[in-house]
Design a protein around this motif. Structure first.
Motif, PDB file in Angstrom:
ATOM      1  N   UNK A   1      61.587  73.990  32.657  1.00 48.90           N
ATOM      2  CA  UNK A   1      60.943  74.849  33.584  1.00 48.90           C
ATOM      3  C   UNK A   1      59.892  75.658  32.553  1.00 48.90           C
ATOM      4  N   UNK A   2      58.834  75.990  32.998  1.00 51.48           N
ATOM      5  CA  UNK A   2      57.986  76.560  32.274  1.00 51.48           C
ATOM      6  C   UNK A   2      57.178  77.982  33.050  1.00 51.48           C
ATOM      7  N   UNK A   3      56.085  77.650  33.726  1.00 50.37           N
ATOM      8  CA  UNK A   3      55.442  78.699  34.023  1.00 50.37           C
ATOM      9  C   UNK A   3      54.991  78.408  35.590  1.00 50.37           C
ATOM     10  N   UNK A   4      55.149  79.559  36.781  1.00 52.94           N
ATOM     11  CA  UNK A   4      54.882  79.094  38.084  1.00 52.94           C
ATOM     12  C   UNK A   4      53.431  78.992  38.128  1.00 52.94           C
ATOM     13  N   UNK A   5      52.600  79.361  37.387  1.00 54.98           N
ATOM     14  CA  UNK A   5      50.895  79.308  37.575  1.00 54.98           C
ATOM     15  C   UNK A   5      50.311  80.372  38.185  1.00 54.98           C
ATOM     16  N   UNK A   6      51.242  81.621  38.546  1.00 56.32           N
ATOM     17  CA  UNK A   6      50.563  82.836  39.164  1.00 56.32           C
ATOM     18  C   UNK A   6      49.255  83.127  38.436  1.00 56.32           C
ATOM     19  N   UNK A   7      49.270  83.218  36.949  1.00 55.09           N
ATOM     20  CA  UNK A   7      48.076  83.449  36.296  1.00 55.09           C
ATOM     21  C   UNK A   7      46.799  82.604  36.699  1.00 55.09           C
ATOM     22  N   UNK A   8      46.965  81.557  36.844  1.00 51.84           N
ATOM     23  CA  UNK A   8      46.273  80.477  37.257  1.00 51.84           C
ATOM     24  C   UNK A   8      45.469  80.822  38.665  1.00 51.84           C
ATOM     25  N   UNK A   9      46.567  80.865  39.497  1.00 51.17           N
ATOM     26  CA  UNK A   9      46.055  80.974  40.940  1.00 51.17           C
ATOM     27  C   UNK A   9      45.408  82.201  41.029  1.00 51.17           C
ATOM     28  N   UNK A  10      45.976  83.385  40.391  1.00 50.25           N
ATOM     29  CA  UNK A  10      45.209  84.792  40.600  1.00 50.25           C
ATOM     30  C   UNK A  10      43.941  84.873  39.874  1.00 50.25           C
ATOM     31  N   UNK A  11      43.504  83.936  39.003  1.00 49.70           N
ATOM     32  CA  UNK A  11      42.364  83.931  38.563  1.00 49.70           C
ATOM     33  C   UNK A  11      41.264  83.098  39.031  1.00 49.70           C
ATOM     34  N   UNK A  12      41.670  82.505  39.973  1.00 47.64           N
ATOM     35  CA  UNK A  12      40.732  81.311  40.585  1.00 47.64           C
ATOM     36  C   UNK A  12      40.796  79.935  40.296  1.00 47.64           C
ATOM     37  N   UNK A  13      41.766  79.600  39.390  1.00 50.87           N
ATOM     38  CA  UNK A  13      41.926  78.113  38.950  1.00 50.87           C
ATOM     39  C   UNK A  13      43.010  77.535  39.820  1.00 50.87           C
ATOM     40  N   UNK A  14      42.728  77.105  41.071  1.00 65.83           N
ATOM     41  CA  UNK A  14      43.768  76.622  41.885  1.00 65.83           C
ATOM     42  C   UNK A  14      44.206  75.119  41.559  1.00 65.83           C
ATOM     43  N   UNK A  15      43.294  74.458  40.936  1.00 66.45           N
ATOM     44  CA  UNK A  15      44.022  72.956  40.751  1.00 66.45           C
ATOM     45  C   UNK A  15      44.903  73.074  39.696  1.00 66.45           C
ATOM     46  N   UNK A  16      44.738  74.159  38.780  1.00 68.20           N
ATOM     47  CA  UNK A  16      45.791  74.231  37.470  1.00 68.20           C
ATOM     48  C   UNK A  16      46.835  74.674  38.134  1.00 68.20           C
ATOM     49  N   UNK A  17      46.837  75.531  38.965  1.00 67.81           N
ATOM     50  CA  UNK A  17      47.876  76.138  39.687  1.00 67.81           C
ATOM     51  C   UNK A  17      48.695  75.180  40.334  1.00 67.81           C
ATOM     52  N   UNK A  18      48.068  74.272  41.168  1.00 68.66           N
ATOM     53  CA  UNK A  18      48.638  73.350  41.944  1.00 68.66           C
ATOM     54  C   UNK A  18      49.368  72.456  41.134  1.00 68.66           C
TER      55      UNK A  18
END
Lengths: 460, 202
Positions: free
Chosen positions: B6-23
Motif C-alpha cells: 500500500x502507498x497513497x490513496x491519491x486524494x492529493x491528486x484528485x483534489x488538485x485536478x489530476x484525475x488520471x494520476x488519481x485513477x
C-alpha cells in the motif's frame, strides 16, 4: 484575469472588512438555521427544488419557447440576447425609442453581470440603483461583495458619512432608520418621475409567461409598476415549468436567503394589463455563456442556483476574504463554480481552487448543488488547460513514487536526509520554494525517524 | 494485516485536478486491498476519497469502497466497542474535521471513544464545525486565507483551556499543530489513535 490568492491577500489585511463580514454572516447564518429547522420537510423541499431545476435544464429549449409565446400572448415583447452586448443594446434601444435619459433599476445580479449600467452610461443614459445597498455602492463608486447584501463590507458609520456627502438634506446620525429615511426621501422623487424601469427576475413561469420578483424593500415593486415602460432581463436558466412550481421555490428562497419564513414583497406580473402598471413590457432572455455551461453534464448544476447566498454565509473562505476577492458579481462558493464556467476556466483558473472543499456550501444549498464535486471537475479542466507546469511534473513524480511501496520507502529515506538542514528543535520553521507558504504561519513536522511500516514489521 | 504494497490513496491528486494520476492510484488501491473483508484507515478524508469519490474514477472501486472504514467508525459502529481501556489524564478538545463530518460522516463515534478514556476531560470546541483551513494544496496555494482560518481555529482551541486538540485526520492535525506551535502555545495536536493507544503504563 482574477488572481484569487493575490486579491484575497489584500482583502484579508482589511480588519474592518473582516469584522463587518464576520458579524453579518454569523447573524444571517443563525437566522437561516433557525427557520430551516422549523420545516419538517426541508430535505424533501430541497429535493423538489433540485428536481424541478434539473427538469428545466433538460428541456430548456421547450420551456423557453413556451415562455416566449405565453409572454407575447399577454402583451410582452420578448427579445433574445446571445451575449452581454446584445442584451445591453436592446435596453439602450428601448430607452432611446422613448427618449429616456434616466432609468430606475431594482437590484439585479444579471444586469451587473452584463455591465448594463456602463452600457447605458455610454449611451448617455443614467441608471439609478434603487435598492438601499446598491444605492450606497453606486453613490460611492464601489461594487457588490455579496449576492444578497451587496454592501455587506460597509458599516453604518461609513454609510452615514457617504449620505451626508451626497443625498442627505441636513445633518444625519448613523441610526439605521434615519439612514433609510434619507434614502427613501431621495428615491421617492426619482420613482415618481421615472419613465422607464429595469429589473432582473427571480423566476419566469414557462406556462404563463409570468415574471416573479422576490425582494425585501419594495423598491423593486416601484420600479416595475410606476414607470410606463419596463424592461426585465432574465438568464435563460431562471425558468420554472408551471405556476405551481413557485410553491417550492418561494419556501426555499427566503429561508435560505434572508432567514425569513417569507420575504416582504413578492411581485408577479404577466405581460401588460391595460390601465394598470407599465403599458409597454420588454423581456430580454439572456444566454451569455449559459448554454455553454448547460453543455457540461457535471458543471451544469451550477445553473440550478436561485441566488440565495446561503453558501456565501457559511463559507470559511468567503467569510474571511469577502466578495471582491472573487473578481465577479458572483462571489463565494457558487461564484467559484459559476464564474469560470460562464467566462471560461482559462479566464478564472484560480477560482476553482478558492475552496478547502469543506462541504459546508453543499449542506445548505436549497437546490442541492454539489459544489465540491463541481470544483473538482473544474480543477481537472484547469489542469488540462494549463498543460505542462511545474505542479503537473511534481504531481506526476508523486504519482510515480506512490506507484510502488519500494519507491515510497526510498522517498521517505531521502526526505529524512534532505530535511536535516531545515529541522530545528524537532520542527521545521521555514520551507523552501513553492512550500514556503506553509511555513508562513505554521511550523512543519519533519518526516518521522521511523515509519509506521517499519515499526509494524519489527513488532514482536 | 498490513499489506506492505500500500502507498497513497491519491486524494492529493484528485483534489488538485489530476484525475488520471488519481485513477491509477485508485486501481492500485483496489488491487492491494481487494481481498480483505474490512479495511481501516486513521484518516477520514482518505476514507471519504476511497468510499465516496473512487467510484467516479474507477467503477470497480465501489465494491471495495463499501468495506473501508475510518478507525472510530470501525470500532464504534462496526465492532460495538467504545471503551478501549485507554488512560490519558489531560484536558482534550475535539475538532470534527470537515471530511469526517460531511463526507465520511463518522458522526459522534470519535466523541464516544474519547468519553470512555480514563482520566480524560473532554471540553467542547467553540465553532467546532468550522473548517481549520487546511484543504490540501489550498494550504499552500491560498496560504494567506488558510492561515487566517487557522488563526481563528487556534483561538477557539486555546479558549477551551485544553492541552490537547484531537481529530481523525492527520493532515488537518499537521496544519493545526503547526499553527499552535508557531503561535507559541503549549497545546498539542494529537490524532485520536494516539490518545486511544495511551495506557497507564506508557
Amino acid at each position: 484575469m482574477t488572481d484569487f490568492p493575490a486579491a484575497a491577500r489584500v482583502e484579508l489585511a482589511n480588519g474592518q472588512l473582516r469584522a463587518n463580514l464576520h458579524h453579518a454572516t454569523q447573524t444571517i447564518r443563525a437566522k437561516r438555521a433557525g427557520v430551516v429547522a422549523e420545516l419538517p420537510d426541508w430535505e424533501e423541499l430541497r429535493e423538489a427544488g433540485r428536481g424541478i431545476k434539473a427538469d428545466v435544464l433538460a428541456r430548456l429549449d421547450e420551456y423557453l419557447v413556451q415562455f416566449e409565446s405565453a409572454a407575447q400572448a399577454a402583451g410582452a415583447q420578448v427579445h433574445w440576447a446571445r451575449d452581454a452586448a446584445e442584451a445591453n443594446a436592446i435596453v439602450v434601444e428601448v430607452a432611446r425609442d422613448h427618449g429616456v435619459s434616466e432609468v430606475v433599476k431594482m437590484k439585479s445580479l444579471t444586469t451587473d453581470e452584463i455591465h448594463l449600467n456602463d452600457a447605458l452610461a455610454a449611451a448617455g443614459i443614467s441608471a439609478l440603483e434603487t435598492d438601499f445597498a446598491e444605492l450606497i455602492l453606486q453613490l460611492d463608486g464601489d461594487w457588490s461583495s455579496h449576492i444578497l447584501v451587496p454592501a455587506i463590507h460597509r458599516n453604518r458609520t461609513e454609510i452615514r458619512d457617504l449620505f451626508a456627502r451626497t443625498i442627505a438634506d441636513g445633518p444625519l446620525t448613523d441610526d439605521p432608520s434615519e439612514l433609510a429615511e434619507a434614502a427613501r426621501v431621495y428615491l421617492r422623487e426619482k420613482f415618481l418621475g421615472a419613465r422607464m424601469g429595469v429589473s432582473g427576475a427571480n423566476f419566469g413561469v414557462a406556462e404563463t409567461g409570468t415574471i416573479c420578483i422576490v425582494e425585501s424593500e419594495g423598491n423593486g415593486r416601484m420600479c416595475t409598476t410606476l414607470p410606463p415602460v419596463l424592461v426585465s432581463i432574465l438568464g435563460i436558466e431562471k425558468l420554472v415549468p408551471s405556476f405551481a412550481d413557485l410553491e417550492v421555490f418561494l419556501q426555499l428562497l427566503p429561508r435560505s436567503s434572508t432567514g425569513e419564513r417569507m420575504n416582504p414583497y413578492t411581485s408577479l406580473w404577466t405581460g401588460v394589463t391595460p390601465g394598470d402598471g407599465p403599458q409597454e413590457m420588454h423581456i430580454v432572455l439572456l444566454d451569455a455563456g449559459r448554454t455553454r455551461v448547460l453543455a457540461d453534464e457535471v458543471g451544469r448544476v451550477a445553473l440550478h442556483c436561485i441566488r440565495c447566498s446561503a453558501c456565501l454565509n457559511v463559507c470559511p473562505v468567503y467569510t474571511r476574504t469577502g466578495g471582491h476577492a472573487y473578481g465577479s458579481v458572483y462571489p463565494g462558493p457558487i461564484g467559484a463554480i459559476l464564474t469560470p464556467q460562464l467566462i471560461g476556466v482559462d479566464q478564472a483558473p484560480s477560482l476553482p481552487y478558492a475552496s478547502t472543499l469543506c462541504g459546508a456550501c453543499y449542506e445548505v444549498c436549497p437546490v442541492k448543488i454539489d459544489i465540491p464535486a463541481v470544483l473538482l471537475h473544474l480543477r481537472s479542466k484547469v489542469v488540462e488547460h494549463k498543460g505542462a507546469t511545474p505542479e503537473r511534473l511534481a504531481m506526476r513524480a508523486m504519482g510515480w513514487v506512490f506507484g510502488s511501496a519500494r519507491r515510497l520507502r526510498f522517498a521517505q529515506r531521502l526526505g529524512r536526509v534532505a530535511q536535516r538542514p531545515l529541522v530545528r528543535g524537532g520542527s521545521i520553521r521555514r520551507l523552501p520554494g513553492p512550500l514556503a507558504g506553509w511555513t508562513q504561519g505554521r511550523t512543519m513536522r519533519p518526516v518521522a525517524r521511523e515509519s509506521f511500516r517499519r515499526w509494524w514489521s519489527r513488532r514482536p | 494485516m498490513f499489506p506492505a504494497e500500500q502507498t497513497c490513496c491519491g486524494q492529493l491528486h484528485l483534489n488538485s485536478g489530476y484525475r488520471d494520476d488519481a485513477a491509477a492510484l485508485a486501481r492500485r488501491f483496489v488491487e492491494v486491498f481487494g481481498e480483505y473483508d474490512a479495511i481501516v484507515s486513521p484518516s477520514s478524508s482518505c476514507v471519504g476519497t476511497v468510499r465516496e469519490l473512487y467510484p467516479q474514477l474507477v467503477p470497480e472501486a465501489a465494491r471495495v469502497g463499501a468495506r473501508v472504514f475510518e478507525l472510530s467508525e470501525l470500532l464504534v459502529n462496526e465492532l460495538g466497542v467504545d471503551d478501549v481501556g485507554a488512560y490519558f489524564p489531560h484536558r482534550v478538545t475535539y475538532h470534527p474535521t470537515c471530511h469526517s463530518l460531511r463526507v465520511t460522516r463518522v458522526g459522534d463515534a470519535p466523541l464516544r471513544l474519547l468519553r470512555k478514556v480514563r482520566g480524560l476531560e473532554l471540553v467542547e470546541l467553540p465553532a467546532a464545525d468550522e473548517c481549520c483551513g487546511f484543504g490540501g494544496t489550498f494550504a499552500v496555494k491560498n496560504a494567506d486565507t488558510s492561515i487566517a482560518m487557522l488563526a481563528d481555529k487556534c483561538a477557539s482551541i486555546v479558549s477551551t483551556g485544553a492541552s490537547v486538540c484531537s481529530a481523525v485526520d492527520g493532515s488537518c492535525l499537521l496544519h493545526i499543530g503547526g499553527g499552535l506551535e508557531r503561535q507559541g502555545t503549549e497545546v498539542r495536536a494529537l490524532h485520536l489513535a494516539e490518545i486511544l493507544a495511551s495506557t497507564e503504563d506508557a
